[in-house]
Design an enzyme around this catalytic site. Structure first.
Site, PDB file in Angstrom:
ATOM      1  N   GLY A   9      24.456 -56.243  21.321  1.00 34.43           N
ATOM      2  CA  GLY A   9      25.434 -57.181  20.741  1.00 34.43           C
ATOM      3  C   GLY A   9      26.611 -56.410  20.160  1.00 34.43           C
ATOM      4  N   GLY A  12      30.036 -58.078  19.271  1.00 31.47           N
ATOM      5  CA  GLY A  12      30.073 -59.134  18.255  1.00 31.47           C
ATOM      6  C   GLY A  12      30.743 -58.697  16.972  1.00 31.47           C
ATOM      7  CG  ASP A  35      27.918 -57.932  23.882  1.00 32.90           C
ATOM      8  OD1 ASP A  35      28.062 -57.854  22.646  1.00 32.90           O
ATOM      9  OD2 ASP A  35      27.860 -59.031  24.488  1.00 32.90           O
ATOM     10  CB  ILE A  36      25.353 -60.720  27.342  1.00 29.33           C
ATOM     11  CG1 ILE A  36      24.788 -61.391  28.574  1.00 29.33           C
ATOM     12  CG2 ILE A  36      26.425 -61.564  26.659  1.00 29.33           C
ATOM     13  CD1 ILE A  36      23.828 -62.510  28.281  1.00 29.33           C
ATOM     14  CG  ASP A  53      20.017 -61.663  29.117  1.00 24.47           C
ATOM     15  OD1 ASP A  53      19.729 -61.849  27.916  1.00 24.47           O
ATOM     16  OD2 ASP A  53      19.824 -62.510  30.007  1.00 24.47           O
ATOM     17  CE1 TYR A 143      21.976 -66.867  12.919  1.00 22.46           C
ATOM     18  CE2 TYR A 143      22.468 -67.657  10.706  1.00 22.46           C
ATOM     19  CZ  TYR A 143      22.439 -66.634  11.637  1.00 22.46           C
ATOM     20  OH  TYR A 143      22.879 -65.392  11.269  1.00 22.46           O
TER      21      TYR A 143
HETATM   22  N1  SER Z   1      27.662 -66.217   8.708  1.00 18.11           N
HETATM   23  C1  SER Z   1      26.488 -66.821   9.269  1.00 18.11           C
HETATM   24  C2  SER Z   1      26.733 -68.201   9.721  1.00 18.11           C
HETATM   25  O1  SER Z   1      27.565 -68.844   9.119  1.00 18.11           O
HETATM   26  C3  SER Z   1      25.381 -66.808   8.240  1.00 18.11           C
HETATM   27  O2  SER Z   1      24.435 -65.882   8.597  1.00 18.11           O
HETATM   28  O3  SER Z   1      26.099 -68.667  10.617  1.00 18.11           O
END
Ligand code: SER
Length: 318
Positions: A9, A12, A35-36, A53, A143
């Protein structure tokens, strides 16, 4: 030969700055970025780079063995806002990539793992102010559920298989070099770009929404510190609370307005307000400070100064 590091990643928001910081410390050939997708900045292409991946175990394993990797930073993830739109995809990416790296550790193909958790592990029933390390955790986002479950798996792999995995619960991270990808805390970055471009911004979180935040330099410093700490000082093997600053959109606005007096802020909340409302206002990170010596440097005033200068310098390069 220095031990080799793989960053998954690397394109990112965190991965891109972490890659450059680790290359500075260990030399560019000791750090393999992956990274992908292909590298997005010329700086990232300045060292070894692999397309990977993270949900594909065989490709992951092949890169680890080909480059004789010792340490993996597993930074690929789908963040809170995007994962609410694609719940199963978010769960699959966040969990499969974690299992893959933990299993590489279990198979003794790598020695050390960093995996990021988040303030999203907490939920509406968690105490909101100075949220303690150990407390009620009933996350209500995909998440958050994936990070909470992930923390339990990290602790399990450490206890059962002796895997040296280390983790931090990042707050909202503020940086200008690489855009964030679909988080609830992204307003605190967009606001700087719009303040400079149009002197106007509409916040998708309400004026009084306080959230734990941190400048990226502090987050990178924390990440490298926990990975450099002696193994027996990393006592918590789920994930450590980590605090920098806490502020609301209104407080951030007032600080930016000191530098840009014409700046105007409006509010129009969306689905991310409910996510923010379920998260803590501030974090108690005593354990990180005690166990491996964490301390943050950047307060709100410094963050605003650095961000305005940084975003301005990006515009000048364009
Ligand atoms: N910054 C992240 C989010 O907003 C929190 O881990 O998803």
């Amino acid at each position: 030969m220095p031990s080799k590091i793989l960053i998954v990643g690397a394109c990112g928001q965190i991965g891109s700055e972490l890659t450059l910081a680790l290359r500075d410390i260990h030399g560019e050939n000791a750090v393999i970025a992956s990274d992908i997708k292909a590298p997005t900045s010329p700086e990232l292409s300045g060292g070894p780079f692999e397309i990977l991946d993270a949900t594909d175990y065989e490709s992951f394993k092949s890169i680890v063995t080909t480059h004789d990797i010792d340490t993996v930073y597993m930074m690929a993830a789908m963040l809170s806002g995007t994962a609410e739109k694609f719940p199963e995809k978010g769960w699959d990416l966040n969990m499969t990539s974690l299992f893959n790296v933990l299993n590489l550790g279990k198979e003794n193909l790598i020695n050390k793992i960093f995996w990021p958790s988040s303030i999203a592990v907490f939920g509406p029933t968690t105490p909101k102010v100075d949220t303690p390390q150990q407390t009620v955790m009933e996350p209500t986002t995909v998440y958050g559920i994936s990070k909470q479950a992930g923390e339990r798996w990290c602790a399990y792999y450490h206890k059962r298989y002796g895997v040296d995995v280390r983790s931090i619960r990042y707050p909202g991270l503020i940086s200008y070099k690489t855009p964030p990808g679909g988080g609830t805390t992204d307003y605190a970055i967009e606001i700087f770009h719009e303040a400079l471009k149009s002197q106007k911004y509409t916040s998708f979180l309400s004026a009084e929404t306080a959230l734990p935040m941190m400048y990226m330099d502090d987050a990178i410093h924390a990440t490298i510190s926990i990975m450099d700490a002696p193994s027996d000082s990393v006592k918590i093997r789920s994930s450590y609370n980590l605090a920098g600053v806490s502020f609301t959109p209104e407080e951030l606005y007032k600080e930016i307005k000191k530098q840009i007096p014409d700046f105007e802020l409006a509010y129009e909340t969306d689905f991310r307000q409910a996510i923010a409302d379920s998260w803590p206002n501030s974090i108690d990170d005593t354990e990180a400070r005690t166990d491996w010596g964490w301390r943050h440097d950047f307060n709100l005033e410094m963050i605003v100064k650095e961000m305005l200068e940084g975003v301005k310098s990006l515009e000048e390069v364009k």
